[in-house]
Scaffold this motif. Structure first.
Motif, PDB file in Angstrom:
ATOM      1  N   SER A  56     -34.979  -9.415 -25.318  1.00 60.85           N
ATOM      2  CA  SER A  56     -33.864  -8.500 -25.079  1.00 60.85           C
ATOM      3  C   SER A  56     -32.713  -8.864 -26.005  1.00 60.85           C
ATOM      4  O   SER A  56     -32.586 -10.012 -26.424  1.00 60.85           O
ATOM      5  CB  SER A  56     -33.379  -8.611 -23.629  1.00 60.85           C
ATOM      6  OG  SER A  56     -34.368  -8.173 -22.734  1.00 60.85           O
ATOM      7  N   ILE A  57     -31.848  -7.878 -26.289  1.00 66.35           N
ATOM      8  CA  ILE A  57     -30.679  -8.119 -27.138  1.00 66.35           C
ATOM      9  C   ILE A  57     -29.556  -7.182 -26.700  1.00 66.35           C
ATOM     10  O   ILE A  57     -29.780  -5.998 -26.446  1.00 66.35           O
ATOM     11  CB  ILE A  57     -31.032  -7.957 -28.632  1.00 66.35           C
ATOM     12  CG1 ILE A  57     -29.851  -8.324 -29.522  1.00 66.35           C
ATOM     13  CG2 ILE A  57     -31.559  -6.585 -28.938  1.00 66.35           C
ATOM     14  CD1 ILE A  57     -30.228  -8.472 -30.994  1.00 66.35           C
ATOM     15  N   ALA A  58     -28.348  -7.726 -26.568  1.00 65.98           N
ATOM     16  CA  ALA A  58     -27.207  -6.972 -26.031  1.00 65.98           C
ATOM     17  C   ALA A  58     -26.830  -5.765 -26.877  1.00 65.98           C
ATOM     18  O   ALA A  58     -26.283  -4.796 -26.369  1.00 65.98           O
ATOM     19  CB  ALA A  58     -25.995  -7.895 -25.882  1.00 65.98           C
ATOM     20  N   SER A  59     -27.127  -5.802 -28.162  1.00 62.32           N
ATOM     21  CA  SER A  59     -26.722  -4.710 -29.049  1.00 62.32           C
ATOM     22  C   SER A  59     -27.760  -3.603 -29.169  1.00 62.32           C
ATOM     23  O   SER A  59     -27.589  -2.663 -29.942  1.00 62.32           O
ATOM     24  CB  SER A  59     -26.387  -5.272 -30.435  1.00 62.32           C
ATOM     25  OG  SER A  59     -27.503  -5.955 -30.963  1.00 62.32           O
ATOM     26  N   ASP A  60     -28.842  -3.678 -28.408  1.00 62.34           N
ATOM     27  CA  ASP A  60     -29.883  -2.642 -28.441  1.00 62.34           C
ATOM     28  C   ASP A  60     -30.165  -2.179 -27.015  1.00 62.34           C
ATOM     29  O   ASP A  60     -30.873  -2.846 -26.271  1.00 62.34           O
ATOM     30  CB  ASP A  60     -31.146  -3.192 -29.089  1.00 62.34           C
ATOM     31  CG  ASP A  60     -32.254  -2.156 -29.217  1.00 62.34           C
ATOM     32  OD1 ASP A  60     -32.143  -1.053 -28.634  1.00 62.34           O
ATOM     33  OD2 ASP A  60     -33.256  -2.464 -29.895  1.00 62.34           O
ATOM     34  N   ASP A  61     -29.638  -1.011 -26.646  1.00 66.03           N
ATOM     35  CA  ASP A  61     -29.745  -0.566 -25.256  1.00 66.03           C
ATOM     36  C   ASP A  61     -31.166  -0.237 -24.814  1.00 66.03           C
ATOM     37  O   ASP A  61     -31.423  -0.062 -23.643  1.00 66.03           O
ATOM     38  CB  ASP A  61     -28.792   0.596 -24.962  1.00 66.03           C
ATOM     39  CG  ASP A  61     -29.129   1.852 -25.733  1.00 66.03           C
ATOM     40  OD1 ASP A  61     -30.045   1.833 -26.581  1.00 66.03           O
ATOM     41  OD2 ASP A  61     -28.462   2.870 -25.486  1.00 66.03           O
ATOM     42  N   THR A  62     -32.122  -0.202 -25.725  1.00 68.42           N
ATOM     43  CA  THR A  62     -33.513   0.029 -25.321  1.00 68.42           C
ATOM     44  C   THR A  62     -34.186  -1.253 -24.830  1.00 68.42           C
ATOM     45  O   THR A  62     -35.298  -1.210 -24.336  1.00 68.42           O
ATOM     46  CB  THR A  62     -34.347   0.626 -26.478  1.00 68.42           C
ATOM     47  OG1 THR A  62     -34.442  -0.345 -27.528  1.00 68.42           O
ATOM     48  CG2 THR A  62     -33.721   1.909 -27.005  1.00 68.42           C
ATOM     49  N   THR A  63     -33.512  -2.397 -24.961  1.00 75.04           N
ATOM     50  CA  THR A  63     -34.118  -3.689 -24.600  1.00 75.04           C
ATOM     51  C   THR A  63     -33.456  -4.354 -23.402  1.00 75.04           C
ATOM     52  O   THR A  63     -33.710  -5.518 -23.125  1.00 75.04           O
ATOM     53  CB  THR A  63     -34.048  -4.673 -25.785  1.00 75.04           C
ATOM     54  OG1 THR A  63     -32.704  -5.151 -25.930  1.00 75.04           O
ATOM     55  CG2 THR A  63     -34.509  -4.049 -27.076  1.00 75.04           C
ATOM     56  N   LEU A  64     -32.606  -3.644 -22.697  1.00 79.38           N
ATOM     57  CA  LEU A  64     -31.732  -4.275 -21.704  1.00 79.38           C
ATOM     58  C   LEU A  64     -32.349  -4.511 -20.329  1.00 79.38           C
ATOM     59  O   LEU A  64     -31.769  -5.220 -19.520  1.00 79.38           O
ATOM     60  CB  LEU A  64     -30.453  -3.454 -21.555  1.00 79.38           C
ATOM     61  CG  LEU A  64     -29.636  -3.323 -22.838  1.00 79.38           C
ATOM     62  CD1 LEU A  64     -28.429  -2.434 -22.599  1.00 79.38           C
ATOM     63  CD2 LEU A  64     -29.218  -4.670 -23.369  1.00 79.38           C
ATOM     64  N   ASN A  65     -33.486  -3.937 -20.034  1.00 79.77           N
ATOM     65  CA  ASN A  65     -34.095  -4.117 -18.714  1.00 79.77           C
ATOM     66  C   ASN A  65     -34.938  -5.390 -18.680  1.00 79.77           C
ATOM     67  O   ASN A  65     -36.160  -5.354 -18.544  1.00 79.77           O
ATOM     68  CB  ASN A  65     -34.923  -2.891 -18.323  1.00 79.77           C
ATOM     69  CG  ASN A  65     -34.035  -1.693 -18.081  1.00 79.77           C
ATOM     70  OD1 ASN A  65     -32.980  -1.811 -17.462  1.00 79.77           O
ATOM     71  ND2 ASN A  65     -34.444  -0.535 -18.571  1.00 79.77           N
ATOM     72  N   ALA A  66     -34.268  -6.508 -18.786  1.00 82.51           N
ATOM     73  CA  ALA A  66     -34.932  -7.813 -18.830  1.00 82.51           C
ATOM     74  C   ALA A  66     -35.670  -8.098 -17.525  1.00 82.51           C
ATOM     75  O   ALA A  66     -35.199  -7.751 -16.447  1.00 82.51           O
ATOM     76  CB  ALA A  66     -33.914  -8.905 -19.112  1.00 82.51           C
ATOM     77  N   VAL A  67     -36.830  -8.746 -17.651  1.00 85.18           N
ATOM     78  CA  VAL A  67     -37.646  -9.052 -16.470  1.00 85.18           C
ATOM     79  C   VAL A  67     -37.794 -10.550 -16.214  1.00 85.18           C
ATOM     80  O   VAL A  67     -38.270 -10.956 -15.168  1.00 85.18           O
ATOM     81  CB  VAL A  67     -39.052  -8.408 -16.570  1.00 85.18           C
ATOM     82  CG1 VAL A  67     -38.940  -6.902 -16.551  1.00 85.18           C
ATOM     83  CG2 VAL A  67     -39.793  -8.884 -17.804  1.00 85.18           C
ATOM     84  N   GLY A  68     -37.385 -11.386 -17.176  1.00 86.59           N
ATOM     85  CA  GLY A  68     -37.513 -12.820 -16.967  1.00 86.59           C
ATOM     86  C   GLY A  68     -37.092 -13.626 -18.170  1.00 86.59           C
ATOM     87  O   GLY A  68     -36.778 -13.082 -19.226  1.00 86.59           O
TER      88      GLY A  68
END
Length: 136
Positions: free
Chosen positions: A43-55
């Motif tokens: 995940s990366i804060a600057s890419d809203d497609t990666t924000l649903n972190a699972v672990g």
């Protein structure tokens, strides 16, 4: 300040770890991961497609290897870390990393809490995306 730095994660207490899905990228201990299709990525804060972190990755590995992920709600010890008790740490603008709020500075980055420090080396994983994104 900079991203949190540590050499190892120890899980404190009983936690159901996730380990059934492979990664489509190289990953390191402590990387915050999300599910992209059928594989994990950082995940990366600057890419809203990666924000649903699972672990958070318990170990390191390569492409098509299976990261063991520590889920939200777990209590962990970050060996080698120096945190401030009571401070919340967030998804970094560097892929997979965890940073203090002051380091989330790029316009468009989303503020996603990842950890709350219980001591200098122990924390609870938060990984909860707010109902409304707070954008820098």
């Amino acid at each position: 300040m900079a991203d949190l730095s540590f050499t190892k994660i120890e899980v404190l207490g009983n936690v159901s770890l996730k380990d059934r899905i492979s990664s489509s990228a190289v990953f390191n201990v402590g990387d915050v991961m999300f599910l992209s299709g059928s594989q994990y990525l950082q995940s990366i804060a600057s890419d809203d497609t990666t924000l649903n972190a699972v672990g958070i990755a318990l170990g390191s590995g390569g492409i098509n290897e299976y990261p063991v992920l520590i889920p939200s709600g777990a209590r962990i010890r970050l060996v080698g870390a120096t945190m401030t008790k009571g401070v919340v740490y967030y998804l970094s603008e560097n892929a997979g990393k965890i940073a203090p709020l002051a380091d989330i500075v790029n316009v468009g980055s989303v503020i996603i809490p990842v950890l709350i420090a219980e001591s200098a080396t122990e924390a609870y994983i938060l990984l909860t995306r707010p109902a409304v994104d707070i954008v820098v």
